[in-house]
Design a protein around this motif. Structure first.
Motif, mmCIF file in Angstrom:
data_model
loop_
_atom_site.group_PDB
_atom_site.id
_atom_site.type_symbol
_atom_site.label_atom_id
_atom_site.label_comp_id
_atom_site.label_asym_id
_atom_site.label_seq_id
_atom_site.Cartn_x
_atom_site.Cartn_y
_atom_site.Cartn_z
ATOM 1 N N SER A 30 0.826 -1.205 0.000
ATOM 2 C CA SER A 30 0.000 0.000 0.000
ATOM 3 C C SER A 30 0.859 1.253 0.000
ATOM 4 O O SER A 30 1.960 1.271 0.579
ATOM 5 C CB SER A 30 -0.910 0.002 1.236
ATOM 6 N N ILE A 31 0.370 2.301 -0.631
ATOM 7 C CA ILE A 31 1.051 3.594 -0.657
ATOM 8 C C ILE A 31 1.198 4.142 0.758
ATOM 9 O O ILE A 31 2.037 4.997 1.016
ATOM 10 C CB ILE A 31 0.270 4.565 -1.571
ATOM 11 N N PHE A 32 0.419 3.614 1.667
ATOM 12 C CA PHE A 32 0.520 3.937 3.092
ATOM 13 C C PHE A 32 1.953 3.725 3.590
ATOM 14 O O PHE A 32 2.405 4.394 4.515
ATOM 15 C CB PHE A 32 -0.457 3.017 3.835
ATOM 16 N N TYR A 33 2.668 2.816 2.965
ATOM 17 C CA TYR A 33 4.031 2.486 3.390
ATOM 18 C C TYR A 33 5.073 3.098 2.458
ATOM 19 O O TYR A 33 6.131 2.516 2.209
ATOM 20 C CB TYR A 33 4.195 0.962 3.460
ATOM 21 N N ALA A 34 4.799 4.286 1.967
ATOM 22 C CA ALA A 34 5.662 4.956 0.998
ATOM 23 C C ALA A 34 7.133 5.045 1.423
ATOM 24 O O ALA A 34 8.020 4.877 0.577
ATOM 25 C CB ALA A 34 5.121 6.357 0.705
ATOM 26 N N PRO A 35 7.455 5.302 2.694
ATOM 27 C CA PRO A 35 8.879 5.388 3.060
ATOM 28 C C PRO A 35 9.651 4.105 2.753
ATOM 29 O O PRO A 35 10.818 4.160 2.346
ATOM 30 C CB PRO A 35 8.833 5.654 4.572
ATOM 31 N N GLN A 36 9.002 2.975 2.931
ATOM 32 C CA GLN A 36 9.646 1.689 2.647
ATOM 33 C C GLN A 36 9.955 1.552 1.158
ATOM 34 O O GLN A 36 11.053 1.137 0.767
ATOM 35 C CB GLN A 36 8.741 0.556 3.088
ATOM 36 N N ARG A 238 16.260 6.383 6.359
ATOM 37 C CA ARG A 238 16.514 7.225 5.193
ATOM 38 C C ARG A 238 15.243 7.376 4.351
ATOM 39 O O ARG A 238 14.988 8.444 3.777
ATOM 40 C CB ARG A 238 17.651 6.646 4.353
ATOM 41 N N GLY A 239 14.440 6.318 4.288
ATOM 42 C CA GLY A 239 13.165 6.401 3.585
ATOM 43 C C GLY A 239 12.231 7.403 4.245
ATOM 44 O O GLY A 239 11.542 8.178 3.567
ATOM 45 N N LEU A 240 12.206 7.382 5.576
ATOM 46 C CA LEU A 240 11.390 8.354 6.326
ATOM 47 C C LEU A 240 11.893 9.774 6.089
ATOM 48 O O LEU A 240 11.098 10.705 5.892
ATOM 49 C CB LEU A 240 11.434 8.032 7.825
ATOM 50 N N ASP A 241 13.203 9.940 6.130
ATOM 51 C CA ASP A 241 13.773 11.266 5.896
ATOM 52 C C ASP A 241 13.365 11.788 4.519
ATOM 53 O O ASP A 241 13.061 12.975 4.358
ATOM 54 C CB ASP A 241 15.299 11.209 5.987
ATOM 55 N N TYR A 242 13.351 10.888 3.539
ATOM 56 C CA TYR A 242 13.011 11.293 2.176
ATOM 57 C C TYR A 242 11.558 11.769 2.086
ATOM 58 O O TYR A 242 11.284 12.859 1.556
ATOM 59 C CB TYR A 242 13.253 10.138 1.201
ATOM 60 N N VAL A 243 10.608 10.971 2.577
ATOM 61 C CA VAL A 243 9.200 11.349 2.419
ATOM 62 C C VAL A 243 8.843 12.583 3.245
ATOM 63 O O VAL A 243 7.929 13.328 2.895
ATOM 64 C CB VAL A 243 8.236 10.192 2.774
ATOM 65 N N ASN A 244 9.579 12.802 4.330
ATOM 66 C CA ASN A 244 9.286 13.961 5.182
ATOM 67 C C ASN A 244 9.941 15.246 4.692
ATOM 68 O O ASN A 244 9.703 16.317 5.261
ATOM 69 C CB ASN A 244 9.706 13.672 6.628
ATOM 70 N N LYS A 281 6.269 8.678 10.732
ATOM 71 C CA LYS A 281 7.102 9.169 11.824
ATOM 72 C C LYS A 281 8.336 9.873 11.275
ATOM 73 O O LYS A 281 8.721 9.679 10.130
ATOM 74 C CB LYS A 281 7.550 8.011 12.733
ATOM 75 N N SER A 282 8.982 10.665 12.129
ATOM 76 C CA SER A 282 10.242 11.286 11.737
ATOM 77 C C SER A 282 11.410 10.351 12.024
ATOM 78 O O SER A 282 12.478 10.477 11.441
ATOM 79 C CB SER A 282 10.436 12.618 12.484
ATOM 80 N N ASP A 283 11.202 9.415 12.946
ATOM 81 C CA ASP A 283 12.201 8.391 13.222
ATOM 82 C C ASP A 283 11.481 7.069 13.444
ATOM 83 O O ASP A 283 10.253 7.017 13.440
ATOM 84 C CB ASP A 283 13.054 8.760 14.450
#
Length: 327
Positions: A30-36, A238-244, A281-283
């Protein structure tokens, strides 16, 4: 020149061969998990020396079965599954080491728009819900109770339709006369674009912050592969950092290879919806208060008789190290 090119090719092959294979079983694609998916498409796992194989488990119960049996190295699902496994007395139970989402990712969809919607309007209606004991259903019931609605007596929740098939049932009329359905993306947006439904409310907004999905591995796997788990967590961070730090359009273009059947404009629209509700999340640190909130939700749903210790089921060492690398 020829020998130089040959050497470069050999070095590349050696680099690829040196990557450690990891099988990740996810609860849904799901797009819900975009950071992954951003981490996958941007090569963050490869940078960390991981050759990732992604498997869609289609449900937290199935993901946990794959993890415990050894068919998966890492599981990605709602953390309620790890609580159930621990409570059942498993010795080599699953330990959560990184949290990804902090809000529910599903939406209440009705047949027609309703700008004046309140949850009280669900009284006396029929809703296509999720599997009993799963996060989508429990968060839905949690919201109902917050709004003074008894899930058992004030409405009818149909849980007979398999995960991923409710949108089709709702739009085709096979939902046995359902007034609403609870849907993840891209199904919620697809129903809107097809003129067969309208997003009425966001469960993620109305439930508040909840530890919806996290990564876990068996206790033995964590003990045997701490460096690998750290590298995996680094890639997710790093995926989280990117989407945020990027726009919905940039994120959508990055993860598009993961959703080839979804038009780019739909991907952008869905990503924007998730970004606006502060989904990610941010982390990856899974805080104790979040775990205790999850146990509150499980208790209210009647799925947890005895609380389980946070210290046994969550480790934050990998997440804290990964977060420190990006500061």
């Amino acid at each position: 020149m020829a020998s130089s090119l040959t050497l470069t090719g050999c070095q590349k092959n050696e680099s690829e061969m040196s990557r450690v294979p990891v099988t990740l079983n996810e609860v849904a694609h799901s797009i819900f998990y975009a950071p992954q998916y951003a981490a996958i498409e941007l090569g963050y796992f490869k940078d960390e020396g991981i050759d990732l194989t992604l498997v869609n488990g289609a449900g937290a119960d199935k993901v946990m079965t794959a993890l415990i049996s050894g068919d998966a190295d890492i599981g990605f699902m709602g953390s309620e599954a790890s609580i159930y496994t621990y409570a059942q007395g498993a010795q080599d139970y699953a330990v959560n080491f990184a949290q990804l989402t902090q809000r529910a990712g599903n939406f209440l969809v009705g047949h027609t728009p309703d700008d004046s919607f309140t949850w009280a309007k669900l009284k006396g209606t029929k809703v296509l819900g999720g599997r009993a004991g799963g996060m989508p259903e429990m968060v839905f019931e949690y919201i109902l109770k917050k709004n003074g609605i008894d899930p058992k007596t004030d409405l009818t929740i149909d849980q007979s339709i398999n995960f991923g098939l409710t949108a089709a049932a709702f739009s085709s009329g096979d939902g046995n006369g359902a007034d609403y359905t609870v849907e993840f993306e891209p199904f919620a947006t697809s129903l809107e674009l097809e003129g067969k439904g309208n997003v009425i409310a966001s469960l993620g907004t109305d439930s508040g912050y909840v530890p919806y999905t996290a990564y876990c591995a068996k206790k033995s796997y964590l003990a045997d592969h701490p460096e690998l788990i750290q590298r995996f967590t680094n890639a997710i961070q790093r995926g989280l950092d990117y989407v945020n730090t990027h726009s919905a359009e940039e994120i959508a273009k990055t993860i598009q290879p993961q959703f080839k059947e979804t038009p780019l404009e739909n991907l952008i629209r869905i990503t924007e919806r998730y970004k606006n509700q502060d989904t990610w999340k941010s982390d990856t640190i899974f805080e104790k208060e979040s775990f205790e909130l999850l146990e509150n939700i499980l208790e209210e749903a009647g799925e947890l008789k005895t609380r389980v210790p946070y210290e046994d089921l969550v480790t934050t060492e990998f997440a804290k190290t990964a977060a420190s690398k990006t500061k």
